[in-house]
Design an enzyme around this catalytic site. Structure first.
Site, mmCIF file in Angstrom:
data_model
loop_
_atom_site.group_PDB
_atom_site.id
_atom_site.type_symbol
_atom_site.label_atom_id
_atom_site.label_comp_id
_atom_site.label_asym_id
_atom_site.label_seq_id
_atom_site.Cartn_x
_atom_site.Cartn_y
_atom_site.Cartn_z
ATOM 1 N N ASP A 10 27.133 56.064 42.122
ATOM 2 C CA ASP A 10 26.243 55.766 40.986
ATOM 3 C C ASP A 10 25.672 57.072 40.465
ATOM 4 O O ASP A 10 25.039 57.829 41.215
ATOM 5 C CB ASP A 10 25.100 54.852 41.473
ATOM 6 C CG ASP A 10 23.970 54.749 40.457
ATOM 7 O OD1 ASP A 10 22.826 54.475 40.859
ATOM 8 O OD2 ASP A 10 24.244 54.962 39.249
ATOM 9 N N GLU B 235 48.690 39.594 43.205
ATOM 10 C CA GLU B 235 47.842 39.145 44.301
ATOM 11 C C GLU B 235 48.274 37.744 44.646
ATOM 12 O O GLU B 235 48.302 36.864 43.786
ATOM 13 C CB GLU B 235 46.382 39.169 43.892
ATOM 14 C CG GLU B 235 45.448 39.113 45.060
ATOM 15 C CD GLU B 235 44.695 37.806 45.154
ATOM 16 O OE1 GLU B 235 44.876 36.972 44.283
ATOM 17 O OE2 GLU B 235 43.908 37.654 46.080
ATOM 18 N N ASP C 274 43.150 46.447 37.535
ATOM 19 C CA ASP C 274 43.057 45.059 38.022
ATOM 20 C C ASP C 274 42.953 44.164 36.777
ATOM 21 O O ASP C 274 42.098 44.399 35.927
ATOM 22 C CB ASP C 274 41.797 44.923 38.881
ATOM 23 C CG ASP C 274 41.910 43.830 39.914
ATOM 24 O OD1 ASP C 274 41.359 43.989 41.018
ATOM 25 O OD2 ASP C 274 42.577 42.811 39.616
ATOM 26 N N ASP D 73 29.605 53.758 38.911
ATOM 27 C CA ASP D 73 30.039 53.829 37.515
ATOM 28 C C ASP D 73 31.263 54.746 37.377
ATOM 29 O O ASP D 73 31.667 55.401 38.334
ATOM 30 C CB ASP D 73 28.892 54.310 36.624
ATOM 31 C CG ASP D 73 28.178 55.525 37.219
ATOM 32 O OD1 ASP D 73 26.939 55.481 37.363
ATOM 33 O OD2 ASP D 73 28.880 56.491 37.577
HETATM 34 O O1 ISL Z 1 38.092 34.966 48.925
HETATM 35 C C1 ISL Z 1 39.085 34.294 48.895
HETATM 36 C C2 ISL Z 1 39.028 32.828 48.972
HETATM 37 O O2 ISL Z 1 38.929 32.515 50.359
HETATM 38 C C3 ISL Z 1 40.364 34.940 48.669
HETATM 39 O O3 ISL Z 1 41.390 34.074 48.992
HETATM 40 C C4 ISL Z 1 40.387 35.292 47.178
HETATM 41 O O4 ISL Z 1 39.470 34.513 46.453
HETATM 42 C C5 ISL Z 1 41.725 34.974 46.592
HETATM 43 O O5 ISL Z 1 42.641 35.730 47.299
HETATM 44 C C6 ISL Z 1 41.715 35.365 45.114
HETATM 45 O O6 ISL Z 1 41.103 36.648 44.983
HETATM 46 C C7 ISL Z 1 41.073 37.198 43.675
HETATM 47 O O7 ISL Z 1 40.584 36.248 42.727
HETATM 48 C C8 ISL Z 1 39.223 35.834 42.827
HETATM 49 C C9 ISL Z 1 38.229 36.970 43.085
HETATM 50 O O8 ISL Z 1 36.992 36.426 43.551
HETATM 51 C C10 ISL Z 1 38.762 37.925 44.139
HETATM 52 O O9 ISL Z 1 37.865 39.020 44.302
HETATM 53 C C11 ISL Z 1 40.133 38.399 43.687
HETATM 54 O O10 ISL Z 1 40.652 39.390 44.587
HETATM 55 C C12 ISL Z 1 38.894 35.154 41.521
HETATM 56 O O11 ISL Z 1 39.170 36.062 40.476
#
Ligand code: ISL
Length: 547
Positions: A21, A251, A98, A29
């Protein structure tokens, strides 16, 4: 196996709220990341993955995007974003953005319009139903929320402020493609595609059956929907294909082994690699993340071997042991007491010698670990807060709720980077948004940077060693001792070369029969290696690489 730069690269994940920060706001930031660009470059990483910094109301720490074309004020300006991209590129480091396109914030203009009336042109940018089915949110409660304005329910697989986009609508697809193109024109080098496996919904909205575990629900109802591959192939052909050399990472919530190659197979024209999550959710109990489950090394080794097979079949994986969604790897798999440094070095060795693209989470390079939150007032993560409310309603004590959040809550791995032993670990001159781990006085960059025996120095040496040997990228992986409760012993074989990695993941010394005369010791997290007549004796948390 095809050679690709994104197979050879090492990724460093930055959680921007917690890196540095520079304004005293208490939250990290962009300027902070720029100020630490030489530190990042000194690690020897090739790619930086930064969690979302777009304009957001911050319900899920930025994974609830309000404006894809704007940088959140808390992080800085678009000009600073462009400066960061340039600063990374000047050092030969690529930026993996991301991107969250399964859902938007409820404050996104599209949803503001959509919820205003059933006839609004944006109505079917999202999913609306007259009555909800029994789908549950990842973040507790129903996945459907009644909207007062039009008396219908909208779908949100995550928080109530994260509204699932309707990719069936070609206008949604068109708008999403525009967003990717905008960031690619700005010079980003790839994307981490948040929950990309969830973007195609089963339009019959099948009921969750009584006997289904939470994992079954994710794998078979939410993920891998009927048009998911059509959507991703379209995105690839219409957008990514125009930008050579991108890195695209999916992901993989819900991506199971039997469907993984549909996403990352060499000729699928979809994404390069996935973060599969099976080893991450291995400590979830039946009811999910906040339900206890004791895991063991034999299970973890089996999961790595199981998933490695998709690489044999032309796919690709990330190799990681933690990120912003799971607890710190040192607390989960290592020993934060007597063998803090040794086990941190061992886990970094594991990530950098298994097969796949390594992803190191900020702070792992200095041995950061879980924080013990002292009260529910300290909890910040929406997933934990929703769980606490639901569990409390069901009568669970505050003490047990806090214990479960400390067991597996996401705040554990989101505490501020520990730069020095100054106040707030040198992270902020203000009040940190999440408490700094009190171990910062002993675990910090300043203390380690000039210490050749530190975790940080070990990590830099490990990375430069890995880069000298293609075998760690393209070599076959074989687990030699799958059933051993404490040792993780595997080979990497490539053409005539073999590397033997031996990890003692226990607090006890363990013997291993080997004629050391036939080997060179190329990596060792201890200054010595005990050996006598045909057997080595690995000290607790000792990790070695032999060749
Ligand atoms: O925290 C979880 C649920 O138990 C993970 O499985 C996670 O939510 C899931 O893998 C999806 O994660 C991604 O999408 C979410 C976000 O909260 C996470 O930070 C992101 O990595 C919704 O956007």
């Amino acid at each position: 196996m095809r050679k690709e730069w994104w197979k050879e690269a090492v990724i460093y994940q930055i959680y921007p709220s917690s890196f540095l920060d520079t304004t005293g706001s208490g939250s990290g930031d962009i300027r902070g990341i720029i100020n630490k660009i030489d530190y990042i470059a000194s690690l020897g990483v090739d790619v930086v993955w930064i969690s979302p910094m777009y304009d957001s109301p911050w319900d899920d720490n930025g994974y609830d995007i309000r404006d894809y074309y704007k940088i959140a004020e808390k992080f800085g300006t678009m000009e600073e974003m462009k400066e960061l991209i340039q600063a990374l590129h000047d050092r030969g480091i690529k930026l993996l953005m991301d991107m969250v396109v399964n859902h938007t914030s409820d404050e996104h203009e599209w949803f503001v319009q959509s919820r205003s009336s059933k006839q609004n042109p944006y109505r079917d940018f999202y999913f609306w139903k007259e009555s909800p089915n029994n789908w549950k949110s990842f973040f507790s409660g129903s996945a459907w929320e009644l909207d007062d304005q039009t008396k219908e329910y909208y779908l949100h697989l995550f928080s109530k402020k994260q509204i699932d986009l309707n990719w069936e609508n070609p206008r949604v697809v068109e708008e999403v493609h525009k967003i990717f193109k905008y960031w690619l024109e700005l010079g980003v080098d790839g994307f981490r595609l948040d929950v990309i496996s969830l973007i195609s919904k089963r339009l019959d909205f099948p009921e969750i059956k009584e006997d289904m575990s939470w994992t079954d629900v994710i794998d078979n109802i939410y993920a891998n929907g009927p048009r998911v591959h059509e959507y991703i192939q379209n995105l690839n052909r219409q957008v990514f294909a125009s930008y050579p050399d991108l890195m695209t990472v999916g992901e993989g919530a819900g991506i199971t082994l039997d469907v993984a190659l549909d996403y990352v197979g060499e000729d699928r024209d979809e994404i390069d690699m996935i973060f599969q999550l099976e080893h991450m959710t291995n400590n979830y109990g039946v009811e999910g993340r906040f339900d206890y489950r004791k895991e063991n090394l034999v299970e973890i080794k089996a999961l790595f071997s199981k998933w490695d097979k998709i690489i044999d079949q032309g796919g690709w994986l990330n190799i990681f042991l933690d990120n912003h969604d799971f607890i710190r790897m040192l607390s989960r798999y290592g020993n934060t007491d007597e063998y803090h440094a040794a086990s941190a070095k061992l886990l970094l060795t594991m990530i950098c010698t298994l097969r796949g693209t390594p992803c190191i989470y900020y702070g792992s390079e200095i041995g950061m670990s879980n924080i013990e939150l002292k009260s529910l007032e300290e909890v910040r993560d929406v997933e934990s807060l929703n769980y606490a409310a639901e569990a409390s309603e069901k009568g669970m004590s505050e003490e047990e709720i806090l214990k479960r959040i400390n067991y597996n809550g996401r705040d554990n791995a989101r505490t501020p980077m520990q730069w020095s032993d100054e106040v707030n670990a040198g992270f902020t001159s203000g009040t940190p948004w999440l408490r700094v781990n009190p171990d910062y006085t002993s675990i910090n960059v300043a203390k380690q940077v000039d210490d050749e025996d530190s975790i940080l120095s070990y990590f830099k040496t490990l990375l430069s060693y890995r880069k000298k040997h293609d075998i760690f990228v393209y070599g076959e992986y074989v687990d030699l001792l799958p059933d051993h409760p404490n040792l993780f012993v595997y080979e990497r074989n490539h053409e005539e070369e073999t590397k033997l990695i031996i990890l003692n993941m226990s607090d006890e010394p363990v013997p291993y029969s080997i004629d050391l005369m036939d080997y060179d010791i190329e990596c060792n997290n201890y200054p010595h290696l005990e050996y006598n007549d045909g057997s080595i004796r690995l000290s607790p948390w000792q990790s070695i690489v032999l060749s």
